[in-house]
Design a protein around this motif. Structure first.
Motif, PDB file in Angstrom:
ATOM      1  N   SER A  43      84.584   3.423  31.804  1.00  0.00           N
ATOM      2  CA  SER A  43      84.454   2.595  32.999  1.00  0.00           C
ATOM      3  C   SER A  43      83.042   2.753  33.541  1.00  0.00           C
ATOM      4  O   SER A  43      82.281   3.601  33.099  1.00  0.00           O
ATOM      5  N   LYS A  44      82.689   1.930  34.506  1.00  0.00           N
ATOM      6  CA  LYS A  44      81.349   1.989  35.089  1.00  0.00           C
ATOM      7  C   LYS A  44      81.110   3.343  35.738  1.00  0.00           C
ATOM      8  O   LYS A  44      79.995   3.771  35.931  1.00  0.00           O
ATOM      9  N   LEU A  45      82.206   4.014  36.101  1.00  0.00           N
ATOM     10  CA  LEU A  45      82.075   5.259  36.847  1.00  0.00           C
ATOM     11  C   LEU A  45      81.944   6.478  35.947  1.00  0.00           C
ATOM     12  O   LEU A  45      81.681   7.572  36.433  1.00  0.00           O
ATOM     13  N   VAL A  46      82.165   6.282  34.626  1.00  0.00           N
ATOM     14  CA  VAL A  46      82.068   7.441  33.740  1.00  0.00           C
ATOM     15  C   VAL A  46      80.630   7.957  33.775  1.00  0.00           C
ATOM     16  O   VAL A  46      79.673   7.190  33.640  1.00  0.00           O
ATOM     17  N   GLY A  47      80.474   9.254  33.988  1.00  0.00           N
ATOM     18  CA  GLY A  47      79.143   9.834  34.099  1.00  0.00           C
ATOM     19  C   GLY A  47      78.660   9.902  35.547  1.00  0.00           C
ATOM     20  O   GLY A  47      77.605  10.449  35.829  1.00  0.00           O
ATOM     21  N   LYS A  48      79.419   9.291  36.463  1.00  0.00           N
ATOM     22  CA  LYS A  48      79.036   9.298  37.876  1.00  0.00           C
ATOM     23  C   LYS A  48      80.007  10.176  38.657  1.00  0.00           C
ATOM     24  O   LYS A  48      81.117  10.449  38.221  1.00  0.00           O
ATOM     25  N   PRO A  49      79.603  10.607  39.851  1.00  0.00           N
ATOM     26  CA  PRO A  49      80.523  11.444  40.629  1.00  0.00           C
ATOM     27  C   PRO A  49      81.711  10.646  41.165  1.00  0.00           C
ATOM     28  O   PRO A  49      81.624   9.439  41.348  1.00  0.00           O
TER      29      PRO A  49
ATOM     30  N   VAL B 293      96.191  19.469  37.404  1.00  0.00           N
ATOM     31  CA  VAL B 293      96.455  18.027  37.430  1.00  0.00           C
ATOM     32  C   VAL B 293      96.633  17.588  38.879  1.00  0.00           C
ATOM     33  O   VAL B 293      97.425  18.173  39.613  1.00  0.00           O
ATOM     34  N   TYR B 294      95.861  16.586  39.284  1.00  0.00           N
ATOM     35  CA  TYR B 294      95.980  16.045  40.636  1.00  0.00           C
ATOM     36  C   TYR B 294      96.484  14.616  40.555  1.00  0.00           C
ATOM     37  O   TYR B 294      96.202  13.901  39.592  1.00  0.00           O
ATOM     38  N   GLY B 295      97.237  14.200  41.563  1.00  0.00           N
ATOM     39  CA  GLY B 295      97.817  12.869  41.502  1.00  0.00           C
ATOM     40  C   GLY B 295      97.360  11.969  42.639  1.00  0.00           C
ATOM     41  O   GLY B 295      97.101  12.431  43.747  1.00  0.00           O
ATOM     42  N   ILE B 296      97.237  10.683  42.333  1.00  0.00           N
ATOM     43  CA  ILE B 296      97.042   9.677  43.376  1.00  0.00           C
ATOM     44  C   ILE B 296      98.167   8.666  43.201  1.00  0.00           C
ATOM     45  O   ILE B 296      98.274   8.023  42.156  1.00  0.00           O
TER      46      ILE B 296
ATOM     47  N   ALA C 123      88.272   1.925  44.511  1.00  0.00           N
ATOM     48  CA  ALA C 123      86.988   2.634  44.536  1.00  0.00           C
ATOM     49  C   ALA C 123      86.754   3.362  43.212  1.00  0.00           C
ATOM     50  O   ALA C 123      85.620   3.504  42.747  1.00  0.00           O
ATOM     51  N   LEU C 124      87.850   3.801  42.596  1.00  0.00           N
ATOM     52  CA  LEU C 124      87.736   4.533  41.338  1.00  0.00           C
ATOM     53  C   LEU C 124      87.482   3.613  40.146  1.00  0.00           C
ATOM     54  O   LEU C 124      87.251   4.078  39.040  1.00  0.00           O
ATOM     55  N   GLY C 125      87.587   2.332  40.367  1.00  0.00           N
ATOM     56  CA  GLY C 125      87.445   1.404  39.257  1.00  0.00           C
ATOM     57  C   GLY C 125      88.680   1.390  38.383  1.00  0.00           C
ATOM     58  O   GLY C 125      88.649   1.007  37.226  1.00  0.00           O
TER      59      GLY C 125
ATOM     60  N   SER D  55      92.550  -0.011  37.862  1.00  0.00           N
ATOM     61  CA  SER D  55      93.273  -1.180  38.347  1.00  0.00           C
ATOM     62  C   SER D  55      94.718  -1.190  37.907  1.00  0.00           C
ATOM     63  O   SER D  55      95.460  -2.086  38.253  1.00  0.00           O
ATOM     64  N   GLY D  56      95.150  -0.220  37.158  1.00  0.00           N
ATOM     65  CA  GLY D  56      96.549  -0.228  36.733  1.00  0.00           C
ATOM     66  C   GLY D  56      97.109   1.170  36.782  1.00  0.00           C
ATOM     67  O   GLY D  56      96.384   2.138  37.000  1.00  0.00           O
ATOM     68  N   VAL D  57      98.401   1.275  36.630  1.00  0.00           N
ATOM     69  CA  VAL D  57      99.028   2.586  36.520  1.00  0.00           C
ATOM     70  C   VAL D  57      99.762   2.633  35.194  1.00  0.00           C
ATOM     71  O   VAL D  57     100.306   1.624  34.771  1.00  0.00           O
ATOM     72  N   PRO D  58      99.860   3.740  34.512  1.00  0.00           N
ATOM     73  CA  PRO D  58      99.129   4.965  34.848  1.00  0.00           C
ATOM     74  C   PRO D  58      97.703   4.921  34.302  1.00  0.00           C
ATOM     75  O   PRO D  58      97.403   4.173  33.381  1.00  0.00           O
ATOM     76  N   GLU D  59      96.862   5.745  34.906  1.00  0.00           N
ATOM     77  CA  GLU D  59      95.488   5.879  34.460  1.00  0.00           C
ATOM     78  C   GLU D  59      95.057   7.302  34.795  1.00  0.00           C
ATOM     79  O   GLU D  59      95.488   7.844  35.806  1.00  0.00           O
ATOM     80  N   THR D  60      94.247   7.897  33.935  1.00  0.00           N
ATOM     81  CA  THR D  60      93.912   9.302  34.152  1.00  0.00           C
ATOM     82  C   THR D  60      92.407   9.506  33.989  1.00  0.00           C
ATOM     83  O   THR D  60      91.804   8.943  33.069  1.00  0.00           O
ATOM     84  N   PHE D  61      91.821  10.274  34.914  1.00  0.00           N
ATOM     85  CA  PHE D  61      90.393  10.575  34.848  1.00  0.00           C
ATOM     86  C   PHE D  61      90.198  12.041  34.504  1.00  0.00           C
ATOM     87  O   PHE D  61      90.875  12.895  35.070  1.00  0.00           O
TER      88      PHE D  61
END
Lengths: 641, 175
Positions: free
Chosen positions: B34-40, B96-99, B133-135, B137-143
């Protein structure tokens, strides 16, 4: 050698399908009667050859011939015989072969039994059926050959997906496929009638038993599938709006609409273009469902055999058949007269509303199923649509639909009076009001949709019996009984859904051995947990004692099964059925302190959901027998061959 | 008018066909950068999604250890399929943290009791603002996030059993 014989039979059948299409086409366009006479026997022989290929595959599975790649990948010598047998269609290639077999056999049956239709329309229908078959033969022979060999043969097969190792599921796919293929016949009739511009009562009567048969099988398939998900997945729910579930629901919705509009066409010569359109849509939904499940473009917990290459193949078939039929519809339907007129307030009018509501629900389900795909292709983002959308969008429409269902059968054809109709509905309306009052008094906190569901179920259930009032019951035609029972079944199902959603009690605990827990009217105690071994799995089995009030205690044995190949865990819920509901017990893992995850549900009247589905199917069946018997009496037998 | 209506089904079908085709052509990859990979991680503070469990703020995620942030919901069927793998990861010591997206506390509590609770903390995201904000758009998704709060990888869709080794090694790399 045996596998090669099966493949040869399949190639021959494909060649005959090509011949059937070509001769049918030439026969219809040039009016040569010798060509027309040849098409029917070809259809019958083609059906026989495909049947042989399918029997060969069953034989290979039952004898576990591991030199065949498909058998090695989906079968194992340790499997119980029933699942070796069912393993034949528990995989992509085998299920496609089953599909084409049913398709060809249905074509053969049309060739043998159909006597109402004009000869040219019949031949055009058989040519259309051959065209559909040809696409699926090509798919099998070029993209997914079930008879491909594996060299060297492995010592043991990989087994069948354990989720599919269930007697119910062994016969679930064949039921749905028979339903899908029944709709393919309706589709072919529609194409045939458009080709010869012969959209009339004969066409509607010829098509009706196929639609009815397909609809009965889809009803059984969906009901059984729902019950399977309920007891096998161990989640305590009965409908998840999963893409695979939607794939069978959408053709059912279209078939239900078609079933009602084809009756208008058969009895009143109305709704011609609409009926043809629905026949095309119903089969399209079967194809779209197959495509969604097979192509892997949507993720689902129980989609299997996903492969983009095969998806592309099915997409091409979809484009040719559905696109072709819709183009034909556009070109020809202008020349089809709309048929008899009727007032808005009439039996026809109520059936039109029924059709529109069913189409709207179909649209909602289709959009919800495809939305993630559409959103992704536009924005590049992945989304998923959950049950909140489906329930809130389709629920209210379904509620209105069943109310129309209550009014329709007691209205007169052509024109009726709104006031008179309401008067006829007075007693059911009174019952609804009474139920409304009772539920509000007894269960004050109930949510609005379940409340309306219970109220409507009571009124609609009574109203659906109305067509029998004042009739001589022994002289009432079977198809009227069929309609009454099917409508009653819908009301019964609805009562079950509303009751389950309003009154379910659940308790989820980390249980110590010997500790009692309460759920609904039951006291439940986990006595013991022991490992047990099955024929091809190991499991932990709980011994659970349950007692209702001061009643006699009884023992339940929920299991968590572990299958080695492929490595999978399944929950076998222990379910006790009593007249007013079900106690549903699942035992899960142990935690560090030696407590076991114990999940308990008390579900009042949940069984009505599937009992209602059974009634709907039974109603359809009675109706089918009634219609066929009546047609046989009226139509003279045709010379065959 | 009638002419238009007659051709409308074919037109709609062609649109669907286009969508299907594009769905097939776009490669289905489980690890799309995603665009956020490598970013905080973007800054956020979420209230507890379920009573008796802490909520989640982005500050907690810069605790010096690599961890997973799982975006999920109780109404999401693939999340149920994913649950055993998350439990397995948590049992292996992965934080593991959840949103939880568009969820109600009671539904969430039921989901956790039914499918196990691998989460150290769960933030409730009732209107998907953090998800957007995380970029995601679906569930499930894991960072997969490293100790400094930098997103190292995004896993779209359910974590299947065969994905677990890859995730473990990516966590090792994020150390």
């Amino acid at each position: 050698m045996i596998a090669e014989a099966g493949l040869a039979a399949l190639w021959l059948a494909a060649a005959l399908a090509a011949l059937q299409l070509a001769m049918g086409w030439m026969g219809v366009s040039s009016q040569r009667t010798d060509l027309l006479a040849a098409v029917r026997p070809i259809a019958i022989i083609q059906a026989g050859l495909t049947g042989i290929a399918f029997l060969v595959l069953i034989y290979l599975f039952v004898t576990v011939d591991l030199s065949v790649a498909l058998v090695a990948a989906n079968d194992a010598s340790t499997k119980p015989l029933l699942y070796k047998f069912a393993g034949t269609w528990g995989n992509h290639e085998g299920s496609m072969l089953m599909w084409v077999t049913i398709l060809a056999v249905a074509g053969g049956a049309v060739a043998i039994f159909e006597r109402r239709l004009d000869e040219r329309t019949l031949i055009a229908t058989l040519a259309a059926q051959a065209a559909i078959g040809l696409g699926f033969y090509a798919f099998l022979l070029f993209a997914s050959n079930p008879f491909a060999r594996l060299d060297p043969a492995p010592a043991e097969g990989q087994g069948l997906n354990p989720l599919l190792q269930d007697p119910g599921l062994a016969f679930h796919p064949p039921t749905l496929y028979l339903g899908y293929v029944g709709l393919s016949v309706a589709f072919s009739f529609a194409v045939g009638a458009l080709v010869t511009r012969d959209v009339g009562t004969a066409f509607a009567r010829a098509m009706r038993p196929w639609v009815l048969g397909a609809w009965i099988l889809l009803t059984i398939g969906i009901t059984a599938g729902s019950y399977w998900a309920y007891y096998e997945l161990g989640w305590g729910g009965w409908w998840f709006w999963d893409p695979v579930e939607n794939a069978s629901l959408m053709p059912w919705l279209a078939a239900t609409a078609l079933l009602h509009s084809v009756t208008v066409l058969a009895t009143r010569e109305g709704l011609r273009a609409w009926t043809v359109m629905l026949a095309v849509v119903a089969f399209s939904m079967s194809m779209v469902g197959t495509f969604l499940v097979r192509s892997g473009i949507l993720t689902s917990v129980h989609a299997f055999a996903v492969d983009p290459e095969r998806g592309t193949f099915i997409l091409a078939l979809l484009a040719i058949y559905i696109g072709g039929a819709l183009a034909l519809f556009g070109l020809r339907v202008g020349t089809v007269r709309e048929g008899s007129r009727f007032d808005a307030v009439s039996r026809e009018g109520s059936l039109v509303i029924n059709n529109l509501l069913l189409s709207a629900i179909l649209g909602i389900v289709l959009v919800g199923t495809l939305y993630p795909l559409i959103a992704e292709s536009i924005t590049g983002e992945k989304l998923s649509v959950g049950p909140p959308y489906f329930n809130s969008a389709a629920g209210p429409l379904a509620l209105i639909l069943v109310m129309v269902m209550a009014a329709g059968p007691i209205m007169r054809w052509r024109r009726d009076d709104l006031k008179a109709t309401l008067t006829r509905l007075a007693i059911p309306l009174l019952l609804s009001a009474l139920v409304l009052l009772l539920v509000i008094l007894l269960a004050p906190g109930i949510r609005i949709l379940p409340l309306l569901g219970l109220v409507a179920a009571a009124g609609v259930g009574l109203a659906s019996l109305a067509p029998l009032w004042g009739r001589n019951l022994r002289r009432t035609p079977l198809y009227i009984w069929g309609m009454v029972i099917a409508h009653l079944g819908i009301a019964v199902s609805m009562a079950g859904m509303a009751s389950e959603s309003a009154f379910t009690k659940e308790t989820l605990v980390a249980a110590r051995i010997g500790e009692p827990h309460r759920v609904g009217p039951y006291s439940v105690r986990l006595d013991d947990v022991q490992p047990v071994a099955g024929p091809n799995y190991t499991a932990i089995e709980g011994t659970v004692t349950a007692q209702r009030g001061d009643g006699k205690p009884f023992t339940l044995h929920p299991q968590t099964r572990n299958f080695p190949s492929p490595q999978t865990e399944t929950n076998e819920a222990a379910i006790t059925t009593v007249p007013d509901g079900q106690l549903y017990v699942v035992v899960g893992r142990a935690d560090e302190q030696g407590r076991w995850q114990l999940r308990l549900w008390w579900k009042p009247f949940v069984t009505l959901i599937w009992a209602g589905g059974g009634l709907v199917a039974l109603g359809g069946f009675l109706s089918l027998i009634g219609r066929v018997r009546r047609e046989m009496r009226h139509a003279p037998p045709r010379e065959f061959l | 008018m009638r002419k238009l209506l007659i051709w409308l089904p074919l037109a709609l079908f062609l649109v669907f066909l286009g969508v299907f085709a594009s769905g097939l052509i776009s490669p289905e990859s489980k690890t799309i950068p995603s665009k956020l990979v490598g970013k905080p991680m973007p800054g956020f503070a979420l209230a507890p999604g379920v009573p008796g469990k802490p909520g989640l703020t982005s500050a907690e995620l810069t605790n010096g250890r690599p961890h997973l942030v799982n975006v999920f919901a109780s109404w999401c069927v693939p999340c149920i399929a994913e649950a055993p793998q998350l439990r397995q990861l948590a049992e292996a010591g992965v934080p593991v943290y959840g949103i939880a997206i568009r969820d109600r506390p009671e539904d969430l509590a039921r989901f956790l009791e039914r499918n196990g609770d691998p989460f150290r903390a769960i933030g409730g995201d009732p209107n998907s603002s953090v998800q957007i904000a995380l970029g995601s758009s679906g569930v499930p998704e894991t960072f997969i996030v490293d100790g400094k709060g930098i997103i190292r990888r995004q896993h779209i869709g359910a974590i299947n059993p065969e994905d677990v080794p890859g995730i473990m090694s990516a966590l090792g790399d994020a150390r």
